[in-house]
Write an enzyme that holds these catalytic residues in place. Structure first.
Site, PDB file in Angstrom:
ATOM      1  N   TRP A  43       0.779  -1.461  -0.048  1.00 46.37           N
ATOM      2  CA  TRP A  43      -0.125  -0.171  -0.004  1.00 46.37           C
ATOM      3  C   TRP A  43       0.941   1.309  -0.103  1.00 46.37           C
ATOM      4  O   TRP A  43       2.039   1.317   0.421  1.00 46.37           O
ATOM      5  CB  TRP A  43      -0.943  -0.195   1.244  1.00 46.37           C
ATOM      6  CG  TRP A  43      -2.149  -1.182   1.274  1.00 46.37           C
ATOM      7  CD1 TRP A  43      -2.640  -1.448   0.347  1.00 46.37           C
ATOM      8  CD2 TRP A  43      -2.559  -1.734   2.517  1.00 46.37           C
ATOM      9  NE1 TRP A  43      -3.439  -2.700   0.639  1.00 46.37           N
ATOM     10  CE2 TRP A  43      -3.350  -2.762   1.938  1.00 46.37           C
ATOM     11  CE3 TRP A  43      -2.010  -1.863   3.696  1.00 46.37           C
ATOM     12  CZ2 TRP A  43      -3.952  -3.677   2.857  1.00 46.37           C
ATOM     13  CZ3 TRP A  43      -2.685  -2.548   4.595  1.00 46.37           C
ATOM     14  CH2 TRP A  43      -3.591  -3.521   4.256  1.00 46.37           C
ATOM     15  N   VAL A  56       2.266   2.646   3.367  1.00 49.48           N
ATOM     16  CA  VAL A  56       3.269   1.598   4.071  1.00 49.48           C
ATOM     17  C   VAL A  56       4.537   1.068   3.214  1.00 49.48           C
ATOM     18  O   VAL A  56       5.693   1.543   3.358  1.00 49.48           O
ATOM     19  CB  VAL A  56       2.611   0.606   4.579  1.00 49.48           C
ATOM     20  CG1 VAL A  56       3.437  -0.534   5.488  1.00 49.48           C
ATOM     21  CG2 VAL A  56       1.341   0.907   5.550  1.00 49.48           C
ATOM     22  N   CYS A  57       4.058   0.338   2.412  1.00 49.49           N
ATOM     23  CA  CYS A  57       5.276  -0.188   1.627  1.00 49.49           C
ATOM     24  C   CYS A  57       5.736   0.727   0.390  1.00 49.49           C
ATOM     25  O   CYS A  57       6.793   0.132  -0.195  1.00 49.49           O
ATOM     26  CB  CYS A  57       4.618  -1.341   0.851  1.00 49.49           C
ATOM     27  SG  CYS A  57       3.804  -2.656   1.898  1.00 49.49           S
ATOM     28  N   ILE A  58       5.110   1.849   0.437  1.00 50.26           N
ATOM     29  CA  ILE A  58       5.914   2.617  -0.796  1.00 50.26           C
ATOM     30  C   ILE A  58       6.455   3.706  -0.015  1.00 50.26           C
ATOM     31  O   ILE A  58       7.508   4.175  -0.260  1.00 50.26           O
ATOM     32  CB  ILE A  58       4.878   3.325  -1.706  1.00 50.26           C
ATOM     33  CG1 ILE A  58       4.076   2.120  -2.451  1.00 50.26           C
ATOM     34  CG2 ILE A  58       5.552   4.360  -2.809  1.00 50.26           C
ATOM     35  CD1 ILE A  58       5.169   1.327  -3.362  1.00 50.26           C
ATOM     36  N   PRO A  99      10.209   2.426   1.642  1.00 49.65           N
ATOM     37  CA  PRO A  99      11.454   2.579   0.792  1.00 49.65           C
ATOM     38  C   PRO A  99      11.590   4.132   0.146  1.00 49.65           C
ATOM     39  O   PRO A  99      12.816   4.384  -0.074  1.00 49.65           O
ATOM     40  CB  PRO A  99      11.062   1.629  -0.382  1.00 49.65           C
ATOM     41  CG  PRO A  99       9.476   1.330  -0.145  1.00 49.65           C
ATOM     42  CD  PRO A  99       9.426   1.687   1.120  1.00 49.65           C
TER      43      PRO A  99
END
Length: 210
Positions: free
Chosen positions: A115, A118-120, A123
């Site tokens: 998502w 969170v996951c973008i 990083p």
């Protein structure tokens, strides 16, 4: 006549595709799933056409999140593409994923995945802090609500991330319609996944015959 250094080209960046998996998609609500899948196909196809250095990573594929989208596997088959499965929510904190990304030796990193918040964000902020230029394909990202997605995008922009869209990504790589070696693959990709734009290309190519 000199193009901006901020523009993406096939050889100046690495593309990281993150967690395009069923379980992550089920809760995504800021973008219709059909549209998200189409945009994933466009950026996956674009990266393949232009031989972009690409990393595909998943999270808990076998125990929770499930397989990647068929549109991603179409261009990056699981048997030959070396997917990197993680337990960390932040790809940058996974040793194998981190090593794979930095090994591409690119100053620019382009991110897309689920998502956004969170996951973008993880990083993106981490790469920025290490001196990378980061781009996020915002219409190939999704989150549990409009609010979650938009706040994540705003947060990333505030630290220097550059937002782009899936078709913008493809056309920025093509850049010149006289680039004949990729013209046909690019227009074929858009005919299949480009919605009304692709239909327009299909129409024009057929009407020219008359």
């Amino acid at each position: 006549m000199k193009p901006s250094v901020n523009l993406l080209s096939p050889d100046n960046h690495a593309l990281v595709l993150i967690d395009f998996e069923g379980q992550m998609a089920f809760a995504t609500s800021n973008i219709p799933l059909s549209e998200l899948r189409t945009n994933v196909a466009i950026i996956s196809g674009a990266s393949k056409i232009f031989n972009v250095a690409t990393v595909v990573t998943t999270v808990a594929e076998e125990s929770f999140s499930g397989p990647v989208f068929p549109e991603l596997e179409e261009f990056y088959p699981i048997a030959t593409s070396g997917y990197i499965d993680r337990t960390t929510m932040n790809t940058w904190e996974d040793e194998n994923a981190y090593k794979a990304i930095v090994a591409k030796n690119k100053k620019k990193i382009v991110l897309a995945g689920l998502w956004t918040g969170v996951c973008i964000v993880g990083p993106a902020l981490s790469a920025i802090e290490e001196g990378y230029e980061v781009y996020v394909i915002t219409d190939a990202c999704g989150d549990v609500s409009d609010e979650a997605h938009e706040r994540a995008v705003q947060r990333m922009i505030q630290v220097g991330v550059q937002p782009i869209t899936s078709i913008q990504y493809l056309l920025e790589l093509q850049r010149d319609w006289a680039r004949e070696e990729t013209y046909v693959p690019v227009t074929n990709l858009m005919k299949k996944y480009g919605g009304s734009y692709g239909l327009g290309i299909h129409y024009a190519h057929n009407m020219i015959k008359h």
